[in-house]
Design an enzyme around this catalytic site. Sequence first.
Site, short mmCIF file in Angstrom:
data_model
loop_
_atom_site.label_atom_id
_atom_site.label_comp_id
_atom_site.label_asym_id
_atom_site.label_seq_id
_atom_site.Cartn_x
_atom_site.Cartn_y
_atom_site.Cartn_z
N HIS A 85 0.83 -1.21 0.29
CA HIS A 85 -0.15 -0.08 -0.03
C HIS A 85 0.95 1.34 0.14
CE1 HIS A 85 -2.87 3.30 1.09
NE2 HIS A 85 -2.54 3.11 2.46
N HIS A 87 3.58 6.89 5.68
CA HIS A 87 2.41 7.54 6.35
C HIS A 87 1.60 6.57 7.00
CE1 HIS A 87 0.01 5.30 2.94
NE2 HIS A 87 -0.94 5.53 3.72
N GLU A 94 0.44 5.31 12.72
CA GLU A 94 -0.90 5.12 13.03
C GLU A 94 -1.14 3.49 13.37
OE1 GLU A 94 -3.33 6.91 13.53
OE2 GLU A 94 -5.34 6.06 12.88
N ASP A 95 -0.08 2.70 12.32
CA ASP A 95 -0.53 1.16 12.60
C ASP A 95 0.77 0.50 13.27
OD1 ASP A 95 -2.81 1.87 11.16
OD2 ASP A 95 -1.99 1.25 9.26
N ASP A 123 -2.97 8.43 -0.70
CA ASP A 123 -3.43 7.55 0.00
C ASP A 123 -4.74 7.00 -0.22
OD1 ASP A 123 -3.54 5.73 2.32
OD2 ASP A 123 -4.25 7.30 3.34
N ASP A 148 -22.89 11.30 -28.38
CA ASP A 148 -22.76 11.20 -29.91
C ASP A 148 -21.71 12.42 -30.25
OD1 ASP A 148 -23.36 10.45 -32.10
OD2 ASP A 148 -25.38 11.64 -32.21
MN MN Z 1 -2.78 4.47 4.00
#
Ligand code: MN
Length: 705
Positions: A48, A72, A76-77, A139, A259
């Site tokens: 990711h 990034h 957070e993770d 992201d 068209d």
């Molecule tokens: Mn992310």
Amino acid sequence: MQTLDALNTTLRSYLNPEQTNHVNRAYFFAEQAHYGQRRRSGEPYVTHPLAVAGILADMHMDHQSLIAAMLHDVIEDTGIEKVAIGEQFGPTVAELVDGVSKLTQMEFGSLEEKQAENFQKMALAMAQDIRVILVKLADRLHNMRTLGVLKSAKARRIARETLEIYSPIAMRLGMNSVRMEFEDLGFKALYPMRAARIDAALRQARGHRKELVEKVRHQIEVTLQQEGHDVAVLGREKHVYSIYKKMKSKRKSFSEIMDIYAFRIIVDSVDTCYRVLGCIHSLYKPVPGEFKDYIAIPKANGYQSLHTVLMGMHGVPIEVQIRTQEMEDMANNGIAAHWLYKTEDHSAKGSQARAREWVQGLLEMQQRAGNSLEFIESVKIDLFPDEIYVFTPQGRILELPRRATAVDFAYAVHTDVGNSCVACRINRRLAPLSEPLQSGQTVEILTSAGARPNPSWLDYAVTAKARSNIHHFLKYQTRDDSVALGRSLLDKSLASFGSSLESLPAEKLAKFLAQQRYDSLDDLLEDVARGSRLPTFTSQQLLSGLQDSQLQQNNDSDQPVAICGTEGFMVSYARCCHPIPGDPIEGYLSLEKGVVVHREQCKNLVDMRDHNERRIALRWDGAVEGEYRAELRVEVENRRGMIAVIATRINSMGVNIEKISTDDKDYQFTYVNLEMLVKGRVHLARIMKRLRTINHVRKVTRIKN
Ligand code: MN
């Protein structure tokens, strides 16, 4: 799928080897940090951030943005902290990653729809460095591209948020490629049936037209080559969401919208744009009124291009756009295109400067063209906001001016909330009312039924609403307090001249009030209490022209004014020296705040000796009431749990601690500073005595300023 090799090929095309290495180092850092984590699709998580960096590399963003993209989700993770990123990749990258994490943490889900616009502004206001937004958009773009594997309710929430928040932000920044992709992916996730039908129709139409499109394209290309223009002619298709919007807003059928045959020609210079236009107009007949010169007169968002419509074979309309590569980049990537043109400044300041340059560029283009500045104005305000955006505990967003505090917030919620506010929590942490708020914070106001506005709020309240309410309150609610204080101040001063309000001839007083345009004696007394009229001068004016014989000798003249603790708002206690009953005191008559009580030896009071006319002799009344703030410094051995022991001891005496802080003296001793409410010197002495009996406490002193 993006691979590191493919990314490196792109990087080498516009970054130097050292910068490319840094980006690679960030990749391996992220790979290790996310080790063992997988995306919902089952792929290793690092795919990711790699893809996000790939999106930004395609826009030729600088290496710091790419490093931040790699990292990034690390804060957070994974357990890694901002400091660690700073040590590895420098402070600017750490700020970028931190900024993206903060945006990620903001919950949009609970908001009402009409708040979406404020939310966009808040996101922009929170990003000190505009690159934070660009990384966040990339992201989100990758998350939208891989949305398919999420459970449908969550996918719908993300899609709605993308359409309501991120796609308008992309539009404001001129990033049309990203915006269109957001719209198509969001539309597909939110309305899968409608999107599928349009998609199928599109594919069918494409099949029918393929041959004809290729024929027209070839014809244009050959004609241009014969004229010496070796340029690419691209077939162009409308995107799904824009077809849907057109069908809905213009009530046209799919075939009416479809068209039309559309091409884009990218050339090397502005001059060539016009020459290519000439060639094409000689190949097919132009439709009158359809030619638009957006090069000379750019669209409000800075878009530049030539547009024309031609009548092709069998009467089929052909739409052609002609522009330079730079115009193409600007139209697709907006502000991000600005990073293509390299400069050496990679700081946040450099980034904001580029954002300014971009806005400035749009502005100049608009001024030359002389059309609407509205778009630019809104972009400018969004990028360089004077406002902050904060949440109520219910998730409502309030807009406040920069430097606003919880007091402003309280009055913005409701006047009653402001008038009765006593404390606040900022992001669930108790905070002083004077702390400036920042975008993205959640603010909760604690109120109390008997509370009243405090004059000191005027030191930091910035909104007109808060200030006028505080002024209003102080003016009316405290009038009785002021009149009483003003009476005692003026009486005391008159006494020193051997007079008093009582003994003053009535006609003399009436004449003075009329002269000075006062409606009543109370108005005058109020001004005295507020410090806007000094007692000594007022006395002199009142007494001028009176014979000495009319003045009785008064022995009271040296008597200081008594403070009994119930004067209300017009008497306050200096925060520099914290006087308590029993201390020798002196007063200072300040504008707005009335009498401020200081300890006699207070340094600040000595500094005010140039304003002797504002100094007032004071004493404590025998029956003084209330609790007063006192500060103690306790010197203790460095041992675990000492603060708890001290706090428990103080609490056991029924005393409330207002604030505790510590200062390390050396490796062996620590200072514990305590702020508490006491009744007076005797009370404080008792507390100090009890503290000295604690083991490992070496010294207890009262803090002078
Ligand atoms: Mn992310």
